[in-house]
Design a protein around this motif. Structure first.
Motif, mmCIF file in Angstrom:
data_model
loop_
_atom_site.group_PDB
_atom_site.id
_atom_site.type_symbol
_atom_site.label_atom_id
_atom_site.label_comp_id
_atom_site.label_asym_id
_atom_site.label_seq_id
_atom_site.Cartn_x
_atom_site.Cartn_y
_atom_site.Cartn_z
ATOM 1 N N ALA A 69 -19.962 70.018 -40.773
ATOM 2 C CA ALA A 69 -19.293 71.136 -40.086
ATOM 3 C C ALA A 69 -18.403 70.589 -38.981
ATOM 4 O O ALA A 69 -18.691 70.726 -37.784
ATOM 5 N N ASP A 70 -17.300 69.961 -39.378
ATOM 6 C CA ASP A 70 -16.434 69.276 -38.411
ATOM 7 C C ASP A 70 -15.851 70.225 -37.370
ATOM 8 O O ASP A 70 -15.680 69.848 -36.200
ATOM 9 N N SER A 71 -15.502 71.432 -37.768
ATOM 10 C CA SER A 71 -14.848 72.352 -36.838
ATOM 11 C C SER A 71 -15.757 72.772 -35.683
ATOM 12 O O SER A 71 -15.279 73.145 -34.614
ATOM 13 N N VAL A 72 -17.076 72.686 -35.896
ATOM 14 C CA VAL A 72 -18.024 73.082 -34.859
ATOM 15 C C VAL A 72 -18.623 71.874 -34.157
ATOM 16 O O VAL A 72 -18.725 71.843 -32.928
ATOM 17 N N THR A 73 -19.025 70.866 -34.939
ATOM 18 C CA THR A 73 -19.774 69.735 -34.393
ATOM 19 C C THR A 73 -18.929 68.493 -34.148
ATOM 20 O O THR A 73 -19.391 67.581 -33.468
ATOM 21 N N GLY A 74 -17.742 68.448 -34.708
ATOM 22 C CA GLY A 74 -16.925 67.251 -34.555
ATOM 23 C C GLY A 74 -17.238 66.162 -35.561
ATOM 24 O O GLY A 74 -16.656 65.074 -35.495
ATOM 25 N N GLY A 75 -18.162 66.411 -36.477
ATOM 26 C CA GLY A 75 -18.481 65.440 -37.515
ATOM 27 C C GLY A 75 -19.238 64.240 -36.987
ATOM 28 O O GLY A 75 -20.017 64.337 -36.025
ATOM 29 N N PHE A 76 -18.992 63.095 -37.595
ATOM 30 C CA PHE A 76 -19.731 61.879 -37.267
ATOM 31 C C PHE A 76 -19.522 61.451 -35.823
ATOM 32 O O PHE A 76 -20.426 60.938 -35.176
ATOM 33 N N ASN A 77 -18.321 61.627 -35.304
ATOM 34 C CA ASN A 77 -18.010 61.188 -33.937
ATOM 35 C C ASN A 77 -18.499 62.152 -32.869
ATOM 36 O O ASN A 77 -18.451 61.824 -31.686
ATOM 37 N N GLY A 78 -18.945 63.334 -33.261
ATOM 38 C CA GLY A 78 -19.473 64.277 -32.289
ATOM 39 C C GLY A 78 -18.399 64.934 -31.446
ATOM 40 O O GLY A 78 -17.208 64.917 -31.777
ATOM 41 N N ARG A 79 -18.816 65.520 -30.341
ATOM 42 C CA ARG A 79 -17.904 66.225 -29.447
ATOM 43 C C ARG A 79 -18.257 65.909 -27.995
ATOM 44 O O ARG A 79 -19.413 65.649 -27.664
ATOM 45 N N SER A 80 -17.238 65.945 -27.163
ATOM 46 C CA SER A 80 -17.481 65.810 -25.732
ATOM 47 C C SER A 80 -18.057 67.115 -25.192
ATOM 48 O O SER A 80 -17.806 68.194 -25.728
ATOM 49 N N VAL A 81 -18.832 67.012 -24.135
ATOM 50 C CA VAL A 81 -19.564 68.157 -23.596
ATOM 51 C C VAL A 81 -18.760 68.794 -22.469
ATOM 52 O O VAL A 81 -18.377 68.099 -21.512
ATOM 53 N N PRO A 82 -18.485 70.098 -22.551
ATOM 54 C CA PRO A 82 -17.777 70.759 -21.450
ATOM 55 C C PRO A 82 -18.606 70.705 -20.168
ATOM 56 O O PRO A 82 -19.829 70.833 -20.198
ATOM 57 N N PRO A 83 -17.974 70.503 -19.036
ATOM 58 C CA PRO A 83 -18.733 70.445 -17.776
ATOM 59 C C PRO A 83 -19.313 71.810 -17.428
ATOM 60 O O PRO A 83 -18.763 72.851 -17.762
#
Length: 379
Positions: free
Chosen positions: A136-150
């Motif tokens: 689910a790349d659009s939500v989770t960012g895939g293998f590289n993940g996502r940066s966390v909003p402050p």
């Protein structure tokens, strides 16, 4: 003053002293030690949740990592872009509720299955969740993940966006600010979990763990309480996932693997099943040990520094061996964990041998009081 009141006052005094110590630590510790504390507090929140489910209710779960991932990624998606872009405080609350909803969807299974069968069923959640996180790349960012909003509360940011903030001459960066957020969330977890265990739900869960038949006779709805324990445990895991995400500042799917679920089981076994304090102690031990071994790997025998590639045991693997050995030792010699060991130690220290003072007018040695006293005749 009664002994019970003295014990309560002493306990509150120690609690207040510990709270003051934890409150003052950011003024003296550097970022590395504060990071260890943050990770330990997040792990303690999740360990309290799995402790309620496995230690108190007696339900084996290997899917705790899945609910941590729901909380972490739920916050990232709800507060970030792409995503709804909700206020961070609202995103935290909704992420915890989302983890609870995920536990609620699985609760019918938890209400009817127990033991190793429930463990296998929850194991499927970890593999299913990991697959979804990767695809689910659009939500989770895939293998590289996502940066966390402050996280921002009332205009106050828990990041280093305001580098000029100083308190009593100490610069407050992201770690110092998140430390107090972690303390507040952990205190909330501590008091709610202890209240739950000391109330009627806690007694019902203990009765379920000891004997389902006896619990049913006493009027405990078995399926209802099992399902409720699973939902509450999932919400604690979601809160832990949010704090982990804020501490790491980036979430990746590989972190929320089966190994993380096993780590949480190790925490409650080492600390003591069914105890909030024990779950906290086990979480600190399991979380801090690999981080400390990584930092001091060059000073430890038989442990290779990270990235050396010489085939020796790395600090993370060595830490797993150590707390694996700790589990074996505790199961053999202290089945109630660190909490039970500490309780027995305090009891031994408080116990005082009775002091016998011989009386000059008392009965002779070896004779009882009834035989030494002259018999009185009724006139």
């Amino acid at each position: 003053m009664s002994d019970v009141l003295k014990s309560a006052l002493r306990r509150r005094g120690w609690t207040l002293l510990l709270a003051l110590l934890l409150f003052a630590l950011p003024f003296y510790l550097d970022a590395f030690w504060l990071r260890i504390g943050l990770f330990s507090m997040a792990a303690a929140i999740g360990a309290v949740g799995i402790g309620l489910l496995s230690g108190t209710a007696g339900q084996l779960s290997l899917g705790h990592a899945f609910f941590l991932a729901v909380g972490a990624y739920g916050y990232v998606w709800l507060a970030g872009e792409p995503g709804p872009g909700l206020p961070p405080a609202l995103a935290v609350l909704l992420a915890v509720l989302l983890a609870g909803a995920a536990g609620g969807l699985f609760s019918p299974v938890a209400g009817r299955v127990k033991g190793i069968y429930l463990g296998v069923a929850t194991l499927a959640l970890v593999f299913l969740g990991h697959h979804v996180l990767l695809t689910a790349d659009s939500v989770t960012g895939g293998f590289n993940g996502r940066s966390v909003p402050p996280l921002e509360l009332g205009g106050f940011s828990f990041t280093e966006a305001d580098p000029g903030l100083t308190v009593l001459g100490v610069p407050f960066g992201a770690e110092e600010r998140l430390w107090y957020l972690g303390l507040a969330l952990f205190a909330l977890t501590w008091f709610t979990a202890r209240g739950l265990l000391r109330g009627r739900p806690g007694r019902a869960l203990v009765a379920l763990r000891d004997s389902e038949t006896a619990a049913s006779v006493m009027g405990v709805h078995v399926a209802k309480y099992r399902s409720a324990a699973f939902v509450v445990s999932s919400m604690y895991a979601g809160l832990a996932g949010v704090l982990l995400a804020l501490s790491f500042r980036r979430v990746v799917p590989d972190y929320f693997s089966l190994a993380l679920s096993v780590d949480y089981l190790a925490m409650i076994v080492i600390g003591g099943l069914g105890s909030v304090a024990g779950a906290t102690a086990g979480a600190v031990f399991v979380t801090a040990l690999p981080l400390l071994m990584t930092r001091y790997a060059d000073q430890l025998p038989l442990v290779a520094t990270p990235g050396s590639g010489d085939g020796s045991i790395g600090p993370t693997e060595a830490a797993r061996y150590l707390y694996g050995a700790a589990i074996v030792v505790i199961l053999l010699y202290a089945p109630d964990g660190l909490h039970g060991l500490a309780r027995r130690t305090r009891a031994r220290l408080r116990r005082r041998p009775p002091v016998t003072v011989p009386s000059e007018t008392g009965p002779a040695p070896g004779t009882s009081a009834t035989t030494a006293r002259a018999k009185e005749h009724t006139p």
